[in-house]
Design an enzyme around this catalytic site. Structure first.
Site, PDB file in Angstrom:
ATOM      1  N   SER A  79       0.800  -1.238   0.000  1.00 42.68           N
ATOM      2  CA  SER A  79       0.000   0.000   0.000  1.00 42.68           C
ATOM      3  C   SER A  79       0.828   1.281   0.000  1.00 42.68           C
ATOM      4  CB  SER A  79      -0.944   0.030   1.196  1.00 42.68           C
ATOM      5  OG  SER A  79      -2.020  -0.842   0.975  1.00 42.68           O
ATOM      6  N   TYR A 204      -3.719  -2.400 -10.403  1.00 47.15           N
ATOM      7  CA  TYR A 204      -3.611  -2.203  -8.943  1.00 47.15           C
ATOM      8  C   TYR A 204      -2.743  -3.297  -8.298  1.00 47.15           C
ATOM      9  CZ  TYR A 204      -4.945  -2.337  -4.030  1.00 47.15           C
ATOM     10  OH  TYR A 204      -4.903  -2.399  -2.655  1.00 47.15           O
ATOM     11  N   TYR A 256      -4.371   3.959   8.156  1.00 42.51           N
ATOM     12  CA  TYR A 256      -5.716   3.379   8.303  1.00 42.51           C
ATOM     13  C   TYR A 256      -6.242   3.588   9.718  1.00 42.51           C
ATOM     14  CZ  TYR A 256      -3.884   1.580   4.025  1.00 42.51           C
ATOM     15  OH  TYR A 256      -3.314   1.500   2.798  1.00 42.51           O
TER      16      TYR A 256
HETATM   17  O1  DON Z   1      -4.869  -4.851  -1.803  1.00 46.04           O
HETATM   18  C1  DON Z   1      -4.342  -5.294  -0.796  1.00 46.04           C
HETATM   19  O2  DON Z   1      -4.995  -5.762   0.135  1.00 46.04           O
HETATM   20  C2  DON Z   1      -2.834  -5.256  -0.703  1.00 46.04           C
HETATM   21  N1  DON Z   1      -2.273  -5.411  -2.017  1.00 46.04           N
HETATM   22  C3  DON Z   1      -2.344  -3.958  -0.110  1.00 46.04           C
HETATM   23  C4  DON Z   1      -2.844  -3.724   1.279  1.00 46.04           C
HETATM   24  C5  DON Z   1      -1.936  -2.915   2.124  1.00 46.04           C
HETATM   25  O3  DON Z   1      -0.737  -2.899   1.977  1.00 46.04           O
HETATM   26  C6  DON Z   1      -2.551  -2.190   3.254  1.00 46.04           C
HETATM   27  N2  DON Z   1      -1.550  -1.583   4.088  1.00 46.04           N
HETATM   28  N3  DON Z   1      -1.308  -1.623   5.216  1.00 46.04           N
END
Ligand code: DON
Length: 320
Positions: A79, A204, A256
């Site tokens: 993320s 994405y 978050y």
């Molecule tokens: O889409 C997802 O769930 C992961 N590729 C990225 C989520 C993420 O890194 C949230 N961060 N803390």
């Protein structure tokens, strides 16, 4: 621990701290905590990473670079890539993006679905997964090769052409991305994804699979600490207003549902990823990046949070 740290504050308003010494000190003190928490396992490829890894890097706006531990090893930035996609979307469409995404903390996990229904398909902010999917859709309206564009952008920011996507992680996200499929189709039902849902998801997933080191990220994010201009090349990445907004969003939404605790303990704009990386920005001064794959219950790096807390405490630096 807190008393020991406070006794060790270095630097002052007029004198820069010895960042190399600070990083070495953090590296020594973090050892007993390594291995606490668990690497993300909802993306199977991430569960394979050694939970004992730990690295850190600091890049100052005036050109000094420091790195310790595994700070030069590449990991899945996940993320953290949402900072790059928001930056590109801002550059393409400016303030128009705020018609399609909000800018308030969600107070929910990054992949939560509930708010999206209540709020008519407008994600709370660009850093939750739903918001990042909308940013990806925006970018894809301006190029036929969003994956190539994103990669070239990140390579240029970091000054490293070896940065790449990890196809194994991207495929793993395809296999296990049920919540992202749900979010993307839900957004489409509200008209807030304009393109092809599978193509948006593919872009994405690739963007999340980017592998970079702490040093790469510290360089790539340095424009955020330098008013939107890359200190080395003088290239303008974002306007002063866009830079202010990116840092503000990182401060309020970058971690978050742990954003409040990150502000309380660390005190700087930040962005985390489930690969265990966290980027911190001290506007006007530096970027500080940490990687430790074992996560706390909020899906943020357990030792990463501690290390950045100690970094701002030891250096006496924060935005507050
Ligand atoms: O889409 C997802 O769930 C992961 N590729 C990225 C989520 C993420 O890194 C949230 N961060 N803390």
């Amino acid at each position: 621990m807190v008393r020991r740290l406070e006794a060790w504050v270095v630097g002052s308003e007029n004198k820069a701290p010895d960042y190399g010494a600070v990083l070495n000190r953090i590296m020594d003190d973090i050892r007993p905590y390594l291995g606490q928490g668990r690497p993300a396992d909802y993306i199977p490829a991430l569960a394979q990473v050694d939970p004992m890894k730990f690295g850190m890097a600091v890049q100052t706006a005036d050109g000094a670079a420091h790195v310790v531990g595994d700070g030069a090893e590449r990991f899945s930035i996940q993320s953290i890539s949402k900072v790059f996609s928001l930056t590109l979307a801002m550059r393409f469409e400016g303030p128009a993006i705020w018609q399609r995404v909000g800018r308030e903390p969600s107070g929910n996990p990054f992949n939560s679905l509930v708010q999206l229904e209540y709020e008519q398909g407008i994600p709370r902010n660009p850093f939750i997964n739903a918001g990042a999917l909308v940013m990806t859709d925006i970018i894809m309206r301006h190029t036929d090769d969003a994956k190539g564009l994103m990669l070239a952008f990140v390579r240029e920011l970091a000054g490293n052409d070896a940065i790449d996507y990890d196809p194994v992680v991207a495929a793993s996200e395809w296999e296990a991305g049920h919540r992202n499929f749900a979010l993307a189709h839900f957004l489409k039902s509200f008209g807030n994804i304009r393109g092809n849902v599978d193509q948006v998801l593919d872009t994405y997933f690739h963007q999340c699979s980017l592998t970079m080191s702490c040093s790469d990220l510290a360089r790539a994010m340095l424009f955020l600490a330098a008013g939107g201009v890359m200190p080395g090349s003088g290239t303008t990445v974002t306007s002063p207003r866009q830079t202010k907004r990116l840092n503000a969003l990182m401060m309020t939404c970058g971690l978050y549902d742990e954003g409040g605790d990150f502000a309380f303990r660390v005190g700087m704009p930040g962005k985390s990823g489930v690969g265990g990386g966290i980027v911190g920005v001290l506007p006007g001064e530096l970027t500080a990046v940490v990687w430790s794959p074992a996560l706390n219950p909020n899906h943020n790096s357990l030792c990463g949070m501690l290390a950045l807390e100690w970094f701002t405490t030891l250096t006496g630096r924060s935005i507050f």
